[in-house]
Design a protein around this motif. Structure first.
Motif, mmCIF file in Angstrom:
data_model
loop_
_atom_site.group_PDB
_atom_site.id
_atom_site.type_symbol
_atom_site.label_atom_id
_atom_site.label_comp_id
_atom_site.label_asym_id
_atom_site.label_seq_id
_atom_site.Cartn_x
_atom_site.Cartn_y
_atom_site.Cartn_z
ATOM 1 N N ALA A 22 0.839 -1.207 0.000
ATOM 2 C CA ALA A 22 0.000 0.000 0.000
ATOM 3 C C ALA A 22 0.869 1.251 0.000
ATOM 4 O O ALA A 22 0.454 2.312 -0.468
ATOM 5 C CB ALA A 22 -0.930 -0.006 1.217
ATOM 6 N N THR A 41 -14.047 5.541 0.772
ATOM 7 C CA THR A 41 -13.901 4.481 1.767
ATOM 8 C C THR A 41 -15.158 4.432 2.636
ATOM 9 O O THR A 41 -16.173 5.039 2.294
ATOM 10 C CB THR A 41 -12.623 4.685 2.603
ATOM 11 O OG1 THR A 41 -12.382 3.523 3.400
ATOM 12 C CG2 THR A 41 -12.724 5.914 3.498
ATOM 13 N N VAL A 45 -13.213 1.795 7.958
ATOM 14 C CA VAL A 45 -11.844 1.831 7.438
ATOM 15 C C VAL A 45 -11.213 3.192 7.722
ATOM 16 O O VAL A 45 -10.051 3.285 8.129
ATOM 17 C CB VAL A 45 -11.830 1.514 5.916
ATOM 18 C CG1 VAL A 45 -10.466 1.816 5.314
ATOM 19 C CG2 VAL A 45 -12.195 0.047 5.679
ATOM 20 N N TRP A 50 -3.954 2.791 10.146
ATOM 21 C CA TRP A 50 -3.192 2.725 8.908
ATOM 22 C C TRP A 50 -3.799 3.606 7.823
ATOM 23 O O TRP A 50 -3.091 4.080 6.932
ATOM 24 C CB TRP A 50 -3.008 1.292 8.399
ATOM 25 C CG TRP A 50 -4.258 0.542 8.001
ATOM 26 C CD1 TRP A 50 -4.839 -0.453 8.697
ATOM 27 C CD2 TRP A 50 -5.056 0.724 6.814
ATOM 28 N NE1 TRP A 50 -5.965 -0.910 8.032
ATOM 29 C CE2 TRP A 50 -6.116 -0.206 6.876
ATOM 30 C CE3 TRP A 50 -4.986 1.573 5.705
ATOM 31 C CZ2 TRP A 50 -7.102 -0.307 5.888
ATOM 32 C CZ3 TRP A 50 -5.965 1.483 4.730
ATOM 33 C CH2 TRP A 50 -6.994 0.551 4.814
ATOM 34 N N PHE A 51 -5.128 3.846 7.909
ATOM 35 C CA PHE A 51 -5.768 4.661 6.875
ATOM 36 C C PHE A 51 -5.254 6.098 6.969
ATOM 37 O O PHE A 51 -4.858 6.691 5.961
ATOM 38 C CB PHE A 51 -7.294 4.618 7.008
ATOM 39 C CG PHE A 51 -7.984 5.433 5.946
ATOM 40 C CD1 PHE A 51 -8.225 4.898 4.688
ATOM 41 C CD2 PHE A 51 -8.371 6.744 6.193
ATOM 42 C CE1 PHE A 51 -8.831 5.657 3.692
ATOM 43 C CE2 PHE A 51 -8.976 7.504 5.208
ATOM 44 C CZ PHE A 51 -9.215 6.960 3.958
ATOM 45 N N ILE A 98 -10.699 2.466 -1.397
ATOM 46 C CA ILE A 98 -10.074 1.725 -0.303
ATOM 47 C C ILE A 98 -11.169 1.147 0.573
ATOM 48 O O ILE A 98 -11.908 1.888 1.222
ATOM 49 C CB ILE A 98 -9.148 2.629 0.550
ATOM 50 C CG1 ILE A 98 -8.101 3.330 -0.332
ATOM 51 C CG2 ILE A 98 -8.446 1.803 1.636
ATOM 52 C CD1 ILE A 98 -7.160 4.260 0.427
ATOM 53 N N GLY A 99 -11.317 -0.180 0.581
ATOM 54 C CA GLY A 99 -12.320 -0.753 1.455
ATOM 55 C C GLY A 99 -12.738 -2.143 1.055
ATOM 56 O O GLY A 99 -12.089 -2.807 0.231
ATOM 57 N N THR A 146 -9.725 -4.110 1.254
ATOM 58 C CA THR A 146 -9.392 -4.300 2.673
ATOM 59 C C THR A 146 -10.090 -5.532 3.244
ATOM 60 O O THR A 146 -10.037 -5.780 4.448
ATOM 61 C CB THR A 146 -9.793 -3.066 3.508
ATOM 62 O OG1 THR A 146 -11.218 -2.892 3.410
ATOM 63 C CG2 THR A 146 -9.101 -1.821 3.010
ATOM 64 N N THR A 147 -10.801 -6.262 2.386
ATOM 65 C CA THR A 147 -11.351 -7.561 2.776
ATOM 66 C C THR A 147 -10.973 -8.550 1.678
ATOM 67 O O THR A 147 -10.575 -8.141 0.584
ATOM 68 C CB THR A 147 -12.889 -7.539 2.902
ATOM 69 O OG1 THR A 147 -13.454 -7.222 1.621
ATOM 70 C CG2 THR A 147 -13.364 -6.546 3.924
ATOM 71 N N LEU A 186 -3.630 -4.867 4.963
ATOM 72 C CA LEU A 186 -4.857 -4.081 5.148
ATOM 73 C C LEU A 186 -6.016 -4.962 5.616
ATOM 74 O O LEU A 186 -7.045 -4.456 6.049
ATOM 75 C CB LEU A 186 -5.255 -3.358 3.852
ATOM 76 C CG LEU A 186 -4.207 -2.477 3.177
ATOM 77 C CD1 LEU A 186 -4.847 -1.646 2.061
ATOM 78 C CD2 LEU A 186 -3.507 -1.562 4.161
ATOM 79 N N THR A 187 -5.871 -6.281 5.506
ATOM 80 C CA THR A 187 -6.952 -7.187 5.925
ATOM 81 C C THR A 187 -6.696 -7.797 7.297
ATOM 82 O O THR A 187 -7.551 -8.515 7.827
ATOM 83 C CB THR A 187 -7.145 -8.343 4.906
ATOM 84 O OG1 THR A 187 -6.023 -9.237 4.970
ATOM 85 C CG2 THR A 187 -7.281 -7.839 3.489
#
Ligand SMILES: [Fe+2]
Length: 390
Positions: A22, A41, A45, A50-51, A98-99, A146-147, A186-187
Motif C-alpha cells: 500500500a 472508503t 476503514v 493505517w488509513f 479503499i475498502g 481491505t477484505t 490491510l486485511t
C-alpha cells in the motif's frame, strides 16, 4: 518458512500483490496523474490508524487527496450521489477506492458517473444500458481491497440498493479498476467472523462460476484453484488473523473468484441478493448459510463438476457427497450458522415474498439448472428449517 509473496501481475488488471505494498500508492497516483484524487472508503476503514497513515503518506508526497467516507455497508444510490457531489465540488481527478466491497462498489460508480450523462440506475445491467456511457469519460481508478471476499477490485460491476430495497447490478466493462494494490496487511485487522464470511463469499464465487452454464475453461481453471486456496488458507486466516501468508493467499483467492464469475454465478447469489437487499445481513454470511441447500437443489446438474472440485481440493473421496460434507464441516469450523433463522426478519412468509425477487436477479441466469419462483421459495424454507433433503 515459506517465502513472503510479493509479485506483479498484468492479468486481469495491473495487480500488485504483497504485504506493505500500500506504501506504493503515492507513486502510483503520480504515475496515473491522480494528484488530487477522491479517496472513497467507509467509516470503519477511515477510523483505522493505517488509513490516516496512508492519507498522510499521500500528502507528504505532494498529493492532495479528498476523503469521502459516507458509504453504507450495503451501498445506496445517495452514497454514490454524495461522492459525485464532493468530487465535483473539490475539483478532483480520479478515484482511489479503499475498502471492502461496499466502498469499492460505490467508488466504481462515482468513477463511472462523475463525467458521464445520466443517473445511476440508467446503467443497470440490463440489455445494452452500459453503452450509454462514454468509456473515455470513466475517470481513472486505483483499488485497494481491505477484505478478501467480494473481489470487487477486479470486477466490472457494482451492487447498489435502490429505493425499493432491491440490489441492482450497475455494469460497464470499463468499471474494472485498471490498477489494484492487494496488500494483505490491510486485511489483518478484520475480525474472525468477517474474515470467515468474506472468505466463504470468495469460495462461493469460485464454486458458482465453476458450475455456471456456458463454456469458459479459463474461468473454470481460475475457479478451481481459487477454491483450493480458500480450503488451504481461510481456516488459517480466521484462526490466526495476523498470518500474512494466509491473508496473502486469501486476498488473491478473492480476486480470482471475481475474475472467474465473469462466466456467471447462480442460485446462491440470486437468493442472497434478494434477502440482503430487503432485510440486510452480511452478503458473505448469507452465501455461507445458503450454499449447501443450493448445492442439494442443483445436485442433478452439478454432480460431475463437484467430483472435479472434490478431486482438486484433495478430499478423500471425489464425490458430490464428500464435497457437501466438507462444505458443511468448513461452515461449522468457521462458526457459520446452519440456518437462515440467524438472519433478522427472515421467516417462512418472507421466503414467499422474496422468491420473485431472487427469480428476477441477474445472478440466476448462470445457474446450471432452471429454478422457478416456488422452487426458490422452497430453498429458502429448507434453509430456514435446516433441512438439507429437498
Ligand atoms: Fe458474492
Amino acid at each position: 518458512m515459506s517465502p513472503i509473496i510479493s509479485v506483479n501481475f498484468n492479468y486481469p488488471v495491473r495487480y500488485r500483490l504483497g504485504a506493505g505494498r500500500a506504501r506504493e500508492l503515492p507513486d502510483l497516483c503520480k504515475e496515473r496523474g491522480l494528484n488530487h484524487p477522491l479517496v472513497v472508503t467507509d467509516p470503519q476503514v477511515a477510523a483505522l490508524p493505517w488509513f490516516s497513515g496512508l492519507i498522510q503518506l499521500l500528502r507528504q508526497a505532494g498529493l492532495d487527496p479528498v476523503v469521502f467516507q459516507d458509504v453504507h455497508p450495503n451501498p445506496v444510490a445517495s452514497d454514490v450521489e454524495a461522492g459525485i457531489a464532493l468530487y465535483r465540488a473539490s475539483g478532483c481527478r480520479g478515484v482511489v477506492l479503499i475498502g471492502g466491497g461496499s466502498a469499492l462498489d460505490a467508488g466504481k460508480c462515482v468513477a463511472l458517473l462523475v463525467d458521464n450523462e445520466g443517473s445511476l440506475f440508467d446503467y443497470e445491467d440490463v440489455g445494452d444500458n452500459y453503452k450509454r456511457a462514454d468509456p473515455s469519460k470513466i475517470v481513472p481508478m486505483i483499488a485497494l481491497p481491505t477484505t478478501a471476499g467480494t473481489g470487487s477490485e477486479v470486477g466490472r460491476a457494482s451492487l447498489i440498493i435502490n429505493d425499493l430495497h432491491e440490489k441492482k447490478v450497475i455494469f460497464h466493462p470499463q468499471m474494472q479498476p485498471p490498477d489494484v494494490i492487494a496488500d494483505p496487511e490491510l486485511t489483518v485487522g478484520l475480525p474472525a467472523s468477517l474474515t470467515a464470511y468474506t472468505g466463504i463469499d470468495a469460495y462461493v464465487h469460485c464454486f458458482e462460476a465453476y458450475c455456471a452454464t456456458g463454456y469458459h475453461p479459463m474461468a473454470d481453471g481460475i475457479a478451481l484453484e481459487g477454491m483450493r486456496l480458500v480450503k488451504e488458507y481461510l481456516p488459517r486466516a480466521v484462526a490466526y488473523g495476523a498470518d500474512i501468508q494466509a491473508r496473502t493467499h486469501m486476498i488473491l483467492a478473492s480476486s480470482m473468484g471475481a475474475t472467474a464469475f465473469q462466466k456467471g454465478l447462480g442460485v446462491v447469489h440470486a437468493i442472497a441478493h434478494a434477502i440482503g437487499g430487503k432485510l440486510g445481513g452480511h452478503h458473505g454470511l448469507l452465501n455461507a448459510i445458503l450454499l449447501p441447500y443450493c448445492m442439494v437443489f442443483n445436485r442433478s446438474a452439478i454432480e460431475e463438476r463437484c467430483v472435479s472440485v472434490a478431486r482438486h481440493l484433495g478430499l478423500k473421496t471425489a464425490s458430490f457427497d464428500a464435497l457437501l460434507d466438507w462444505t458443511l464441516a468448513l461452515r461449522t469450523d468457521l462458526g457459520v450458522p446452519h440456518t437462515l433463522e440467524a438472519i433478522a426478519g427472515m421467516n417462512q412468509q418472507k421466503a414467499l415474498e422474496l422468491a420473485p425477487l431472487a427469480h428476477a436477479d441477474a445472478a440466476l441466469a448462470g445457474n446450471p439448472k432452471p429454478a422457478t419462483v416456488s422452487e426458490l421459495a422452497e430453498i429458502m424454507k429448507a434453509a430456514l428449517a435446516g433441512r438439507l433433503a429437498m
